[in-house]
Motif scaffolding. Sequence first.
Motif, PDB file in Angstrom:
ATOM      1  N   PRO A 102       0.834  -1.208   0.000  1.00 41.49           N
ATOM      2  CA  PRO A 102       0.000   0.000   0.000  1.00 41.49           C
ATOM      3  C   PRO A 102       0.873   1.265   0.000  1.00 41.49           C
ATOM      4  O   PRO A 102       2.052   1.210   0.341  1.00 41.49           O
ATOM      5  N   ALA A 103       0.251   2.398  -0.343  1.00 40.07           N
ATOM      6  CA  ALA A 103       0.987   3.642  -0.502  1.00 40.07           C
ATOM      7  C   ALA A 103       0.661   4.606   0.637  1.00 40.07           C
ATOM      8  O   ALA A 103      -0.502   4.949   0.845  1.00 40.07           O
ATOM      9  N   PRO A 104       1.669   5.067   1.395  1.00 38.62           N
ATOM     10  CA  PRO A 104       1.418   6.053   2.447  1.00 38.62           C
ATOM     11  C   PRO A 104       1.012   7.400   1.845  1.00 38.62           C
ATOM     12  O   PRO A 104       1.646   7.885   0.892  1.00 38.62           O
ATOM     13  N   THR A 105      -0.023   8.005   2.400  1.00 37.01           N
ATOM     14  CA  THR A 105      -0.496   9.305   1.919  1.00 37.01           C
ATOM     15  C   THR A 105      -0.842  10.194   3.105  1.00 37.01           C
ATOM     16  O   THR A 105      -1.074   9.714   4.214  1.00 37.01           O
ATOM     17  N   ARG A 106      -0.923  11.495   2.833  1.00 29.97           N
ATOM     18  CA  ARG A 106      -1.349  12.443   3.859  1.00 29.97           C
ATOM     19  C   ARG A 106      -1.920  13.672   3.161  1.00 29.97           C
ATOM     20  O   ARG A 106      -1.420  14.091   2.114  1.00 29.97           O
ATOM     21  N   TRP A 107      -2.974  14.232   3.739  1.00 26.68           N
ATOM     22  CA  TRP A 107      -3.561  15.455   3.204  1.00 26.68           C
ATOM     23  C   TRP A 107      -2.772  16.654   3.713  1.00 26.68           C
ATOM     24  O   TRP A 107      -2.535  16.794   4.918  1.00 26.68           O
ATOM     25  N   VAL A 108      -2.371  17.530   2.802  1.00 25.92           N
ATOM     26  CA  VAL A 108      -1.639  18.749   3.142  1.00 25.92           C
ATOM     27  C   VAL A 108      -2.371  19.921   2.500  1.00 25.92           C
ATOM     28  O   VAL A 108      -2.385  20.048   1.271  1.00 25.92           O
ATOM     29  N   ASP A 109      -3.020  20.736   3.335  1.00 21.74           N
ATOM     30  CA  ASP A 109      -3.778  21.890   2.831  1.00 21.74           C
ATOM     31  C   ASP A 109      -4.757  21.492   1.733  1.00 21.74           C
ATOM     32  O   ASP A 109      -4.861  22.156   0.688  1.00 21.74           O
ATOM     33  N   GLY A 110      -5.457  20.381   1.944  1.00 22.82           N
ATOM     34  CA  GLY A 110      -6.468  19.942   0.995  1.00 22.82           C
ATOM     35  C   GLY A 110      -5.934  19.179  -0.195  1.00 22.82           C
ATOM     36  O   GLY A 110      -6.710  18.799  -1.080  1.00 22.82           O
ATOM     37  N   THR A 111      -4.625  18.929  -0.241  1.00 21.69           N
ATOM     38  CA  THR A 111      -4.009  18.202  -1.351  1.00 21.69           C
ATOM     39  C   THR A 111      -3.486  16.862  -0.850  1.00 21.69           C
ATOM     40  O   THR A 111      -2.812  16.802   0.180  1.00 21.69           O
ATOM     41  N   LEU A 112      -3.794  15.802  -1.570  1.00 20.74           N
ATOM     42  CA  LEU A 112      -3.299  14.486  -1.195  1.00 20.74           C
ATOM     43  C   LEU A 112      -1.860  14.331  -1.661  1.00 20.74           C
ATOM     44  O   LEU A 112      -1.551  14.529  -2.841  1.00 20.74           O
ATOM     45  N   ARG A 152      11.197   7.436  -7.137  1.00 19.64           N
ATOM     46  CA  ARG A 152      11.196   8.817  -6.647  1.00 19.64           C
ATOM     47  C   ARG A 152      11.343   8.756  -5.134  1.00 19.64           C
ATOM     48  O   ARG A 152      10.613   8.014  -4.462  1.00 19.64           O
ATOM     49  N   LEU A 153      12.229   9.558  -4.590  1.00 23.35           N
ATOM     50  CA  LEU A 153      12.531   9.506  -3.164  1.00 23.35           C
ATOM     51  C   LEU A 153      11.927  10.670  -2.390  1.00 23.35           C
ATOM     52  O   LEU A 153      12.158  10.796  -1.184  1.00 23.35           O
ATOM     53  N   GLU A 154      11.143  11.527  -3.074  1.00 21.95           N
ATOM     54  CA  GLU A 154      10.495  12.649  -2.403  1.00 21.95           C
ATOM     55  C   GLU A 154       8.978  12.507  -2.511  1.00 21.95           C
ATOM     56  O   GLU A 154       8.461  11.896  -3.441  1.00 21.95           O
ATOM     57  N   PRO A 155       8.238  13.105  -1.557  1.00 24.96           N
ATOM     58  CA  PRO A 155       6.770  13.092  -1.663  1.00 24.96           C
ATOM     59  C   PRO A 155       6.314  13.779  -2.942  1.00 24.96           C
ATOM     60  O   PRO A 155       7.017  14.615  -3.514  1.00 24.96           O
ATOM     61  N   VAL A 156       5.109  13.424  -3.382  1.00 24.95           N
ATOM     62  CA  VAL A 156       4.578  13.994  -4.620  1.00 24.95           C
ATOM     63  C   VAL A 156       3.075  14.207  -4.484  1.00 24.95           C
ATOM     64  O   VAL A 156       2.375  13.423  -3.844  1.00 24.95           O
ATOM     65  N   GLN A 157       2.597  15.289  -5.054  1.00 22.45           N
ATOM     66  CA  GLN A 157       1.172  15.593  -5.052  1.00 22.45           C
ATOM     67  C   GLN A 157       0.429  14.638  -5.973  1.00 22.45           C
ATOM     68  O   GLN A 157       0.805  14.456  -7.132  1.00 22.45           O
ATOM     69  N   VAL A 158      -0.627  14.003  -5.461  1.00 20.42           N
ATOM     70  CA  VAL A 158      -1.409  13.064  -6.264  1.00 20.42           C
ATOM     71  C   VAL A 158      -2.330  13.842  -7.192  1.00 20.42           C
ATOM     72  O   VAL A 158      -3.099  14.705  -6.746  1.00 20.42           O
ATOM     73  N   ALA A 159      -2.263  13.518  -8.479  1.00 13.21           N
ATOM     74  CA  ALA A 159      -3.050  14.231  -9.478  1.00 13.21           C
ATOM     75  C   ALA A 159      -4.137  13.380 -10.101  1.00 13.21           C
ATOM     76  O   ALA A 159      -5.042  13.905 -10.749  1.00 13.21           O
ATOM     77  N   ALA A 160      -4.080  12.042  -9.931  1.00 14.06           N
ATOM     78  CA  ALA A 160      -5.058  11.177 -10.594  1.00 14.06           C
ATOM     79  C   ALA A 160      -5.039   9.794  -9.959  1.00 14.06           C
ATOM     80  O   ALA A 160      -4.086   9.431  -9.259  1.00 14.06           O
ATOM     81  N   VAL A 208     -15.003  11.071   7.051  1.00 16.67           N
ATOM     82  CA  VAL A 208     -14.771  10.062   6.005  1.00 16.67           C
ATOM     83  C   VAL A 208     -15.453  10.479   4.711  1.00 16.67           C
ATOM     84  O   VAL A 208     -14.876  10.386   3.617  1.00 16.67           O
ATOM     85  N   PHE A 209     -16.692  10.964   4.821  1.00 14.52           N
ATOM     86  CA  PHE A 209     -17.421  11.402   3.628  1.00 14.52           C
ATOM     87  C   PHE A 209     -16.694  12.564   2.950  1.00 14.52           C
ATOM     88  O   PHE A 209     -16.577  12.601   1.716  1.00 14.52           O
ATOM     89  N   ASP A 210     -16.212  13.505   3.751  1.00 16.27           N
ATOM     90  CA  ASP A 210     -15.477  14.634   3.180  1.00 16.27           C
ATOM     91  C   ASP A 210     -14.220  14.160   2.444  1.00 16.27           C
ATOM     92  O   ASP A 210     -13.884  14.683   1.381  1.00 16.27           O
ATOM     93  N   GLU A 211     -13.533  13.169   3.023  1.00 12.42           N
ATOM     94  CA  GLU A 211     -12.346  12.639   2.349  1.00 12.42           C
ATOM     95  C   GLU A 211     -12.732  11.987   1.025  1.00 12.42           C
ATOM     96  O   GLU A 211     -12.037  12.155   0.011  1.00 12.42           O
ATOM     97  N   HIS A 212     -13.827  11.246   1.021  1.00 14.66           N
ATOM     98  CA  HIS A 212     -14.269  10.624  -0.218  1.00 14.66           C
ATOM     99  C   HIS A 212     -14.566  11.674  -1.290  1.00 14.66           C
ATOM    100  O   HIS A 212     -14.260  11.479  -2.474  1.00 14.66           O
ATOM    101  N   LEU A 213     -15.148  12.784  -0.880  1.00 12.09           N
ATOM    102  CA  LEU A 213     -15.428  13.854  -1.831  1.00 12.09           C
ATOM    103  C   LEU A 213     -14.140  14.438  -2.398  1.00 12.09           C
ATOM    104  O   LEU A 213     -14.042  14.704  -3.608  1.00 12.09           O
ATOM    105  N   ARG A 214     -13.137  14.619  -1.541  1.00  9.85           N
ATOM    106  CA  ARG A 214     -11.857  15.165  -2.024  1.00  9.85           C
ATOM    107  C   ARG A 214     -11.189  14.188  -2.982  1.00  9.85           C
ATOM    108  O   ARG A 214     -10.612  14.590  -3.997  1.00  9.85           O
ATOM    109  N   LEU A 215     -11.255  12.896  -2.654  1.00  7.21           N
ATOM    110  CA  LEU A 215     -10.673  11.894  -3.553  1.00  7.21           C
ATOM    111  C   LEU A 215     -11.429  11.850  -4.881  1.00  7.21           C
ATOM    112  O   LEU A 215     -10.826  11.687  -5.948  1.00  7.21           O
ATOM    113  N   ALA A 216     -12.753  11.986  -4.804  1.00  7.69           N
ATOM    114  CA  ALA A 216     -13.574  11.926  -6.020  1.00  7.69           C
ATOM    115  C   ALA A 216     -13.368  13.144  -6.903  1.00  7.69           C
ATOM    116  O   ALA A 216     -13.765  13.132  -8.078  1.00  7.69           O
TER     117      ALA A 216
END
Length: 249
Positions: A102-112, A152-160, A208-216
């Motif tokens: 699995p891939a570690p992720t974190r929300w930063v200022d509304g960006t995954l 890639r050895l640095e974090p990256v903003q998820v775009a898709a 959880v619902f809010d996170e789903h909306l951000r992912l969607a």
Amino acid sequence: MPGPALDRESATWTGSFPDLGTVEVTADGEISCRPDRADGAAALRHGWAGLLSWAHRGFALANSASLSRGDRGLLVTGEPDDVAATLLGLSRQRFLVVSDRPAPTRWVDGTLVAHPRQAPILVPRRRAEQAGVAGTPVRAGSTAIAVDLPRRLEPVQVAAIAHVVRQRPDEEALDELAGARRFERAATLMLRGALAPAATADPDPGAVFDEHLRLAALPSVVIRMEGRDDAQAADRLADWWQSTVERAT
């Protein structure tokens, strides 16, 4: 055989995993492993122990691999064998592996943001041989091998987000998602339960619902493999990425 036992109630999480061993993980992510046998040490550390370390530090684990091209990241979900084939294919298309599943992720200022995980990249031996990629056996009795792909050895903003599945008759090989279908896929992305971020094993339903909306809100596509040996699926995904993500930025 008894199943795994995990205690997340104390400051130091402890887990016992039959045929692998036991682990302790502190709140700052430090790991202590006691493997049951020598050839299971890496599996214990990079598997359960490593994942619990991310969760204890508050990261959410996506049930996906993560990759990047340029300064944008892509999450790839699906059955392990299909995701492995996609990783191998995308690595030929200038994508870098950020994390295997699995891939570690974190929300930063509304960006995954996807974070790099330095566990070995595991693929079925057959997939690696088809792709002409050499690998190293991981332990006795396993058909998986560790392969060396560009990282890639640095974090990256998820775009898709891409969902890789097997194609059925009369289905399109590529299906861009929208509306409720995109939300339904997004709602299954993050792992919960034992691998939920610290203090959120039972999260607020509204959060959880809010996170789903951000992912969607992220562009999302279904890539269908025309049989298990479809070597062109990754190429279709790379073409979609170029037209949907790279040309939009």
